[in-house]
Design an enzyme around this catalytic site. Structure first.
Site, short mmCIF file in Angstrom:
data_model
loop_
_atom_site.label_atom_id
_atom_site.label_comp_id
_atom_site.label_asym_id
_atom_site.label_seq_id
_atom_site.Cartn_x
_atom_site.Cartn_y
_atom_site.Cartn_z
N ASP A 122 5.87 14.17 12.11
CA ASP A 122 5.95 13.94 10.66
C ASP A 122 4.58 14.11 10.02
O ASP A 122 4.09 13.23 9.31
CB ASP A 122 6.52 12.55 10.38
N ARG A 180 5.13 2.94 1.20
CA ARG A 180 6.47 2.71 1.74
C ARG A 180 6.98 4.00 2.35
O ARG A 180 6.79 5.08 1.78
CB ARG A 180 7.40 2.24 0.62
N GLY A 181 7.57 3.91 3.54
CA GLY A 181 8.10 5.09 4.21
C GLY A 181 9.45 4.81 4.82
O GLY A 181 10.03 3.73 4.61
N VAL A 219 4.00 -0.88 4.06
CA VAL A 219 2.66 -1.23 4.52
C VAL A 219 2.00 -2.11 3.47
O VAL A 219 2.05 -1.80 2.27
CB VAL A 219 1.81 0.03 4.78
N SER A 239 10.28 4.23 7.83
CA SER A 239 10.34 3.20 8.88
C SER A 239 9.86 1.84 8.41
O SER A 239 9.92 0.88 9.17
CB SER A 239 9.50 3.64 10.09
N GLY A 240 9.40 1.72 7.17
CA GLY A 240 8.99 0.42 6.69
C GLY A 240 7.92 0.50 5.62
O GLY A 240 7.52 1.58 5.19
N LEU A 292 0.82 -1.22 0.00
CA LEU A 292 0.00 0.00 0.00
C LEU A 292 0.85 1.26 0.00
O LEU A 292 0.41 2.31 -0.47
CB LEU A 292 -0.92 0.02 1.23
#
Length: 800
Positions: A631, A518-519, A524, A521-522, A516
């Site tokens: 953020d 991507r950021g 989704v 920290s990981g 779904l």
């Protein structure tokens, strides 16, 4: 003849309709010489004209006990807001009467001459009692002048527009369903400041506002002696000592109450008109375990994750029928020098107050000797803050466990006492609290010997440990909680929040097939659980970084619940895997609707701006811990099927203690373009960094484009300048009062279909939020108030 019969019938019908309407119209009035009886409690009622409140005899099912009360008619449990005889319930033959002399009295069923309660308004000219739409029971004379009102004699609840003065005190109930006066008080103290105090049979102790700060550091003013406070109809509370707070759903047409609950916390509730349930929209105590007296003598309040009372090693429940009475020692305390003694360490536990001695910069051995040398000393507290603070205690009250407490309590007891520390001794527990087990000092003179050292934290693979935990779980699930929240709205989501197995999530996501987003920290992924719930599974990428982010989020999970925040359903911590499971939000992130061809209408944009503000205001001011998101950007705003915004990704959140003035971060966090200047200037970080990010975001919502294209770092300076230029030009036009301001800055794709007033309000808010001087930025609480002022406006078509 038939004609006469029809006429007579019509007159009779009209007469009965008139009588019915007359009775209906006077249902909120009790005339002089009339009474209400317990025997006819279901019919002898006063109802406010708008049917919001009911006054009569309130009884507990299964008990022959009744209270003359006022309650919310439409709440599911008919919540009581006022009682005349809270400490003296009456029986079936009792009644309340408005006597001929103008006095309202409550008499019992045994002796009608014995007055249980009265208004003291005899010979004042009172001729009627009325229940008003405000929930105020008043006594009036023939001219309508109010001579007595229930608002002047509150019990545990304050209603909107009910004055709270120097002579007013809210007193909590004794417990759920026990309406007797409890031990917690809310009142104006002699220094003109509103305070919360535990006034129990053993001790009296103030606990709010924060005792570690002065009146002024707590944001209060002690120099206004008028001592007056009020909760208005919009959900805003203000006081002469400058205490101010607002409901997170601030606005009209909502029924509210401010109640001092039996657990000692002052909470503002809003009534959900569709379900009849109450929702907490503000509360005084961020950490419920900091309420003094809640667990009695020797008791310790712990989070599991809901607050519960526990007994320390060597102690047991004093009274199983009343868990607030605390714990009693299993040993007899003596001052005999021949008795060998030891100390049991309980990490991260403190007992507030009752200090015999306070010493700085001494060793733990010296601190222990101070306690041993004083017969009155029951324990000592030693804080590992670099200086070695030592407190010896003459009594153990107000105990609590907190990961923020950098120290331990050391309980003094005989060496001969066998203490089993592998099992937490909950007064009435459910899930055992995972803590480091106590280490024990056995002391004979200056000789120290370690006896036991247990650890409860993640002893994976220990079969005996797993067996014991399983036994605890089966045993404790049969019991209720000792320090439980008082309303459904406050219950921690532990029933829905659960721990998942990695294979379970791997199967739900079809081996993490559908990504779904991507950021930093990981990533989704979309998944479907066995119960057919669609979820988003966040898989943290880097193990070292991921674990930090993971635990930051998990520590937030049990404390946060708001319609504008993404709901977390559970987590997985298995081997190197760290995952979070949250609700799936249908319409994806805001950036995909704001900066693409998927045009977002004005109504939805305003809803998004208001919803984000409400969510951040909840994080900053209302939730169980103050939270700074750090953020805030379109990618972290998700939209549900109704385009209601939900703030996501708390991986960069920093929990801070409520009422703390500063919060320091070890490294820069956030996203370029949305980061406040103080990040780069190495200044202390406060909630105002979120306000800055929100300012950028709300301006982008109006304009429909990115003001800083943070994805393109090679031209970062130009885009930083673009935001500065936009703000400068907008300020100049506002000062000049130019009418074309909003037309110039609004998204041209809207083709004029937007509210000018709303857009102007949003631009002004955005400009204020991105002030370089953070002291000039508004709070999110005030932003919500500003947006609510023009929430109901429709958009106006432009004419060119």
């Amino acid at each position: 003849m038939a004609h006469q019969t029809v006429v007579s019938s019509s007159k009779l019908t009209f007469f009965f309709m008139f009588v019915f309407s007359l009775c209906f119209a006077t249902a909120n009035t009790l005339n002089r010489g009339s009474s209400l009886s317990v025997k006819n409690a279901h019919s002898d009622l006063l109802t406010s004209p708008d049917k919001s409140f009911t006054c009569g005899f309130y009884g507990v099912p299964g008990r022959n006990a009744y209270w003359f009360s006022i309650w919310f008619t439409n709440s599911k449990d008919q919540t009581v807001v006022w009682m005349a005889n809270r400490d003296r319930p009456v029986g079936l033959e009792s009644r309340v009467s408005l006597r001929r002399d103008g006095s309202m009295v409550l008499t019992n069923h045994v002796d009608v001459t014995t007055i249980i309660w009265e208004t003291g308004t005899g010979s004042t000219g009172v001729d009627r009692a009325q229940l008003l739409n405000s929930g105020n029971l008043v006594l009036k004379d023939p001219n309508g002048t109010i001579l007595w009102r229930s608002f002047d004699f509150p019990t545990d609840t304050l209603l909107p527009n009910q004055p709270f003065t120097k002579s007013s005190t809210l007193v909590s109930n004794l417990g759920r369903g026990n309406f007797g006066a409890g031990y917690f008080n809310f009142y104006f103290d002699n220094d003109n400041v509103l305070k919360l105090m535990y006034n129990g049979p053993d001790i009296s102790s103030l606990y709010w506002p924060d005792l570690d700060y002065s009146v002024f550091q707590n944001g209060r003013n002690a120099y206004n002696s008028s001592r007056i406070a009020v909760l208005d109809e919009l959900g805003s509370f203000s006081s002469s000592d400058e205490l101010q707070f607002s409901a997170i759903d601030m606005g009209s047409r909502v029924k509210r109450r401010l109640t001092l609950d039996y657990d000692g916390n002052l909470r503002l509730y809003s009534l959900n008109s569709s379900t009849g349930l109450w929702v907490i929209t503000w509360q005084a105590m961020a950490a419920p375990c900091k309420v003094h007296g809640i667990c009695g003598r020797n008791g310790i309040c712990v989070y599991t994750p809901a607050p519960r009372c526990s007994c320390p090693p060597g102690y047991e429940v004093a009274d199983a029928s009343n868990l607030n009475l605390g714990c009693k020692p299993k040993f007899k305390r003596t001052c005999s020098k021949s008795q060998e003694e030891k100390f049991v360490q309980i990490p991260q536990v403190n007992f507030y107050g009752f200090d015999l001695n306070f010493s700085v910069a001494i060793s733990i051995d010296d601190c222990r000797q101070l306690c041993l040398g004083d017969c009155r000393c029951e324990a000592f507290s030693y804080r590992l803050n670099g200086e070695g603070w030592c407190y010896t205690k003459s009594a153990l009250f107000n105990g609590y466990k907190s990961p923020d407490f950098v120290g331990s309590i050391y309980l003094r007891m005989p060496v001969s006492l066998s203490v089993h520390t592998s099992k937490p001794q909950y007064s009435n527990a459910s899930i055992p609290c995972k803590t480091n087990g106590p280490a024990m000092y056995g002391t004979t003179g200056k000789r120290v010997r370690w006896v036991y050292l247990y650890s409860f934290a993640f002893a994976v693979g220990a079969v005996e440990f797993l067996f014991i935990v399983s036994g605890w779980w089966l045993l404790f699930r049969r019991h209720g909680s000792a320090v439980t929240p008082v309303e459904d709205g406050y219950r921690v989501i532990s029933s829905q929040f659960r721990r998942f197995r990695f294979n379970e999530l791997k199967s739900a996501t079809k081996n993490f097939q559908e990504e779904l987003g991507r950021g930093a920290s990981g990533s989704v992924y979309k998944g479907v659980l066995e119960d057919e719930r669609v979820v988003a599974v966040k898989k943290l990428a880097d193990i070292h970084q991921g674990e930090d982010v993971f635990w930051a989020e998990v520590s937030t999970i049990g404390k946060i619940n708001h319609m504008n925040l993404v709901r977390i359903w559970g987590f997985c911590s298995e081997d190197e895997h760290r995952l979070l499971v949250s609700e799936f939000v249908e319409n994806g992130s805001l950036d995909k609707h704001l900066f693409t061809s998927n045009l977002l209408g004005w109504k939805e944009r305003y809803k998004v701006a208001l919803g984000i503000a409400k969510g951040l205001a909840y994080l900053h001011h209302e939730c169980l811990e103050w939270v700074i998101h750090c953020d805030v950007k379109p990618e972290n705003i998700l939209l549900d099927s109704d385009f209601e915004p939900k703030i996501a990704d708390f991986g960069l959140a920093k929990l801070t203690q409520r009422d703390r003035l500063i919060s320091m971060f070890s490294q820069i966090r956030g996203t370029k373009g949305y980061m406040a200047p103080e990040w780069a200037m190495n200044l202390r970080i406060t909630a105002k960094v979120d306000v800055y990010s929100y300012g950028v975001l709300i301006l982008e919502i109006v304009k429909g484009i990115r003001l800083t294209s943070w994805l393109l770092e090679d031209i970062e300076e130009e885009q930083e300048a673009e935001l500065t230029k936009f703000v400068r030009e907008a300020k100049r036009k506002i000062q000049r009062g130019e009418e074309l301001l909003i037309e110039d800055v609004a998204d041209p794709r809207l083709e004029g279909q937007f509210s000018r007033n709303q857009a102007a309000k949003m631009v002004k808010i955005g400009i204020a939020c991105v002030e370089e001087d953070r002291s000039k930025r508004p709070t999110m609480d005030s932003v919500v108030k500003s947006l609510l002022e023009c929430e109901d406006e429709s958009y106006i078509h432009s004419s060119h």
